[in-house]
Design a protein around this motif. Structure first.
Motif, short mmCIF file in Angstrom:
data_model
loop_
_atom_site.label_atom_id
_atom_site.label_comp_id
_atom_site.label_asym_id
_atom_site.label_seq_id
_atom_site.Cartn_x
_atom_site.Cartn_y
_atom_site.Cartn_z
N SER A 92 12.10 3.85 -3.96
CA SER A 92 11.78 4.07 -5.37
C SER A 92 13.03 4.42 -6.18
N VAL A 93 13.99 5.10 -5.56
CA VAL A 93 15.25 5.43 -6.23
C VAL A 93 15.95 4.15 -6.71
N TYR A 94 15.80 3.06 -5.93
CA TYR A 94 16.47 1.81 -6.25
C TYR A 94 15.54 0.81 -6.94
N GLY A 95 14.45 1.31 -7.51
CA GLY A 95 13.60 0.49 -8.35
C GLY A 95 12.57 -0.35 -7.64
N ARG A 96 12.26 -0.04 -6.38
CA ARG A 96 11.25 -0.81 -5.64
C ARG A 96 9.87 -0.59 -6.24
N THR A 97 9.16 -1.69 -6.47
CA THR A 97 7.75 -1.63 -6.86
C THR A 97 6.96 -2.44 -5.85
N ARG A 98 5.68 -2.13 -5.72
CA ARG A 98 4.84 -2.81 -4.74
C ARG A 98 3.73 -3.58 -5.44
N ASP A 99 4.12 -4.47 -6.36
CA ASP A 99 3.14 -5.21 -7.15
C ASP A 99 2.57 -6.40 -6.39
N VAL A 100 3.43 -7.11 -5.65
CA VAL A 100 3.03 -8.34 -4.97
C VAL A 100 3.45 -8.25 -3.52
N ARG A 101 2.51 -8.55 -2.59
CA ARG A 101 2.86 -8.54 -1.17
C ARG A 101 3.93 -9.60 -0.92
N TRP A 102 4.99 -9.20 -0.23
CA TRP A 102 6.11 -10.07 0.10
C TRP A 102 6.78 -10.62 -1.16
N GLY A 103 6.73 -9.87 -2.24
CA GLY A 103 7.38 -10.29 -3.48
C GLY A 103 8.87 -10.02 -3.44
N GLN A 104 9.57 -10.47 -4.48
CA GLN A 104 10.99 -10.17 -4.60
C GLN A 104 11.16 -8.67 -4.77
N ARG A 105 12.31 -8.15 -4.32
CA ARG A 105 12.47 -6.70 -4.38
C ARG A 105 13.93 -6.28 -4.42
N THR A 106 14.13 -5.14 -5.07
CA THR A 106 15.47 -4.55 -5.09
C THR A 106 15.80 -3.94 -3.73
N LEU A 107 14.78 -3.41 -3.05
CA LEU A 107 15.01 -2.76 -1.76
C LEU A 107 13.71 -2.70 -0.98
N ASP A 108 13.79 -3.09 0.28
CA ASP A 108 12.67 -2.97 1.21
C ASP A 108 13.20 -2.27 2.45
N MET A 109 12.58 -1.16 2.81
CA MET A 109 12.97 -0.43 4.02
C MET A 109 11.74 -0.34 4.92
N ASP A 110 11.75 -1.07 6.02
CA ASP A 110 10.62 -1.10 6.94
C ASP A 110 10.91 -0.26 8.17
N LEU A 111 10.02 0.68 8.44
CA LEU A 111 10.11 1.46 9.67
C LEU A 111 9.65 0.55 10.81
N ILE A 112 10.56 0.23 11.71
CA ILE A 112 10.30 -0.74 12.78
C ILE A 112 9.82 -0.07 14.05
N ALA A 113 10.43 1.04 14.42
CA ALA A 113 10.07 1.70 15.67
C ALA A 113 10.47 3.16 15.63
N ALA A 114 9.70 3.97 16.32
CA ALA A 114 9.99 5.38 16.52
C ALA A 114 10.10 5.59 18.03
N GLU A 115 11.29 5.33 18.55
CA GLU A 115 11.53 5.37 19.98
C GLU A 115 10.51 4.45 20.67
N GLU A 116 9.73 4.97 21.62
CA GLU A 116 8.75 4.12 22.32
C GLU A 116 7.32 4.42 21.89
N ARG A 117 7.15 5.07 20.75
CA ARG A 117 5.81 5.43 20.28
C ARG A 117 5.00 4.21 19.89
N VAL A 118 3.69 4.24 20.18
CA VAL A 118 2.74 3.24 19.71
C VAL A 118 1.79 3.98 18.78
N ILE A 119 1.74 3.55 17.51
CA ILE A 119 0.93 4.23 16.50
C ILE A 119 0.10 3.19 15.76
N PRO A 120 -1.22 3.38 15.56
CA PRO A 120 -1.99 4.54 16.00
C PRO A 120 -2.48 4.42 17.44
#
Length: 196
Positions: A92-120
């Protein structure tokens, strides 16, 4: 060291993928990614490693300018939900909005993994991993899923991850990042071009 300062120490390692295909207030997509990664340290996170930056076509095809993609490893709070909240604040600091799924964006940060955790859980994860492309474009999970359910399918995630965590193993699929990358079609891999 006091208990208060002890509680501020990072407690879990995370893999994060990031991308941008629009200018932000700080500049180009590459400049935005550099700033955003550095910004994680303001949230009591410790940067461990960052990949090279890569140019990749927008996904889905034709969905705007090419992306700049990268990945980084960071030590952060023990609770993955808290880490996700930090990433959303930085977006949000860099102007990210979530208007359209897979839309153009200033910044996308995806949490890919937390060590070997499986959630949920394995069942929920399997459902989201098995979605068709059409379903992926219209359905959004309302809870955190880790590892990221599309990780194994995305060259723009796996190619940068090979730089920093080639041996990290998917806790459900049993494959390393390197093995998942090498299972993708060569033509897809060739679309990612290092910016260095």
């Amino acid at each position: 060291m006091s208990q208060a300062s002890n509680s501020l120490l990072p407690q879990r390692r995370y893999l994060v993928a990031l991308g941008s295909n629009l200018f932000s207030e700080v500049g180009s997509s590459a400049e935005t990614l550099q700033h955003a990664v550095a910004n994680t340290e303001q949230y009591n996170c410790k940067l461990i490693n960052i990949s090279r930056f890569f140019s990749s076509p927008a996904f889905p095809a034709g969905n705007g300018p090419d992306y700049v993609n990268a990945a980084f490893e960071v030590a952060g709070p023990a609770d993955p939900e808290e880490m996700l909240a930090i990433l959303h604040k930085i977006e949000s600091v860099y102007g990210r909005t979530r208007d359209v799924r897979w839309g153009q964006r200033t910044l996308d940060m995806d949490l890919i993994a937390a060590e070997e955790r499986v959630i949920p859980d394995l069942e929920t994860h399997a459902r989201w991993r098995g979605l068709s492309l059409e379903q992926q474009m219209s359905e959004t999970p309302d809870e955190l899923l880790l590892p990221h359910p599309r990780l194994q399918d995305r060259a723009f995630v796996l190619v940068p991850l090979v730089d920093i965590a080639p041996d990290w193993r998917h806790p459900i699929l049993g494959l390393s990042v390197l093995e998942m990358r090498d299972a993708l079609p060569p033509a897809v891999l060739e679309e990612l071009v290092p910016l260095d």
